[in-house]
Design a protein around this motif. Structure first.
Motif, PDB file in Angstrom:
ATOM      1  N   MET A   1      37.037  98.365  -3.303  1.00 51.93           N
ATOM      2  CA  MET A   1      35.995  97.748  -2.501  1.00 51.93           C
ATOM      3  C   MET A   1      36.417  97.851  -1.045  1.00 51.93           C
ATOM      4  O   MET A   1      37.511  97.469  -0.677  1.00 51.93           O
ATOM      5  N   GLY A   2      35.550  98.335  -0.199  1.00 51.68           N
ATOM      6  CA  GLY A   2      35.850  98.516   1.207  1.00 51.68           C
ATOM      7  C   GLY A   2      35.633  97.256   2.016  1.00 51.68           C
ATOM      8  O   GLY A   2      35.024  96.284   1.562  1.00 51.68           O
ATOM      9  N   VAL A   3      36.126  97.278   3.247  1.00 50.12           N
ATOM     10  CA  VAL A   3      36.002  96.137   4.157  1.00 50.12           C
ATOM     11  C   VAL A   3      34.529  95.836   4.406  1.00 50.12           C
ATOM     12  O   VAL A   3      34.112  94.674   4.391  1.00 50.12           O
ATOM     13  N   LYS A   4      33.734  96.880   4.609  1.00 48.17           N
ATOM     14  CA  LYS A   4      32.308  96.683   4.870  1.00 48.17           C
ATOM     15  C   LYS A   4      31.637  95.992   3.686  1.00 48.17           C
ATOM     16  O   LYS A   4      30.832  95.074   3.868  1.00 48.17           O
ATOM     17  N   ALA A   5      31.971  96.388   2.483  1.00 50.14           N
ATOM     18  CA  ALA A   5      31.375  95.789   1.292  1.00 50.14           C
ATOM     19  C   ALA A   5      31.764  94.321   1.167  1.00 50.14           C
ATOM     20  O   ALA A   5      30.936  93.485   0.805  1.00 50.14           O
ATOM     21  N   VAL A   6      33.003  94.003   1.493  1.00 51.99           N
ATOM     22  CA  VAL A   6      33.468  92.614   1.429  1.00 51.99           C
ATOM     23  C   VAL A   6      32.718  91.763   2.447  1.00 51.99           C
ATOM     24  O   VAL A   6      32.251  90.663   2.143  1.00 51.99           O
ATOM     25  N   LEU A   7      32.601  92.263   3.680  1.00 51.77           N
ATOM     26  CA  LEU A   7      31.897  91.524   4.725  1.00 51.77           C
ATOM     27  C   LEU A   7      30.426  91.330   4.373  1.00 51.77           C
ATOM     28  O   LEU A   7      29.872  90.237   4.546  1.00 51.77           O
ATOM     29  N   THR A   8      29.798  92.374   3.873  1.00 51.13           N
ATOM     30  CA  THR A   8      28.397  92.294   3.495  1.00 51.13           C
ATOM     31  C   THR A   8      28.204  91.291   2.359  1.00 51.13           C
ATOM     32  O   THR A   8      27.269  90.489   2.386  1.00 51.13           O
ATOM     33  N   ALA A   9      29.095  91.314   1.369  1.00 52.21           N
ATOM     34  CA  ALA A   9      29.013  90.374   0.254  1.00 52.21           C
ATOM     35  C   ALA A   9      29.199  88.934   0.725  1.00 52.21           C
ATOM     36  O   ALA A   9      28.652  88.007   0.131  1.00 52.21           O
ATOM     37  N   ALA A  10      29.963  88.752   1.804  1.00 49.96           N
ATOM     38  CA  ALA A  10      30.195  87.413   2.347  1.00 49.96           C
ATOM     39  C   ALA A  10      29.059  86.976   3.271  1.00 49.96           C
ATOM     40  O   ALA A  10      29.076  85.862   3.788  1.00 49.96           O
ATOM     41  N   GLY A  11      28.084  87.854   3.480  1.00 51.83           N
ATOM     42  CA  GLY A  11      26.950  87.506   4.323  1.00 51.83           C
ATOM     43  C   GLY A  11      27.206  87.705   5.800  1.00 51.83           C
ATOM     44  O   GLY A  11      26.515  87.147   6.636  1.00 51.83           O
ATOM     45  N   VAL A  12      28.205  88.519   6.132  1.00 53.35           N
ATOM     46  CA  VAL A  12      28.561  88.779   7.525  1.00 53.35           C
ATOM     47  C   VAL A  12      28.035  90.153   7.914  1.00 53.35           C
ATOM     48  O   VAL A  12      28.139  91.104   7.144  1.00 53.35           O
ATOM     49  N   ALA A  13      27.483  90.259   9.109  1.00 52.66           N
ATOM     50  CA  ALA A  13      27.028  91.552   9.603  1.00 52.66           C
ATOM     51  C   ALA A  13      28.249  92.411   9.906  1.00 52.66           C
ATOM     52  O   ALA A  13      29.099  92.036  10.696  1.00 52.66           O
ATOM     53  N   ALA A  14      28.362  93.546   9.239  1.00 50.66           N
ATOM     54  CA  ALA A  14      29.510  94.426   9.399  1.00 50.66           C
ATOM     55  C   ALA A  14      29.311  95.342  10.603  1.00 50.66           C
ATOM     56  O   ALA A  14      28.334  96.084  10.675  1.00 50.66           O
TER      57      ALA A  14
END
Length: 84
Positions: A1-14
């Motif tokens: 899982m990439g950093v972008k996917a983690v941020l997106t899953a957390a509801g943060v704009a990547a």
């Protein structure tokens, strides 16, 4: 899982640029050692403004020394800025 996917899953704009900066800053950093060092680092406690005003002259000299130490630390410099 990439950093972008983690941020997106957390509801943060990547932000792609910040993600690339984070990855570049972490190149060559031993993550386990960095976590241990961060866990062992003392936590700064907020002080009352009046108390801080009295300590300001002495704190300036200490602050310069701390800044120099912070700049010398490899791998961790600038990582905090990437998280906003």
């Amino acid at each position: 899982m990439g950093v972008k996917a983690v941020l997106t899953a957390a509801g943060v704009a990547a932000d792609e640029a910040r993600i690339k900066g984070l990855i570049a800053a972490l190149d060559g950093v031993n993550i386990e050692e960095a976590i241990k060092a961060a866990a062992a680092a003392p936590v700064a406690v907020a002080t009352a403004p009046a108390a801080a005003a009295h300590a300001a002259p002495a704190a300036k000299a200490e602050h310069k020394e701390e800044d120099k130490k912070a700049e010398e630390e490899s791998g961790m410099a600038g990582l905090g800025a990437l998280f906003g």
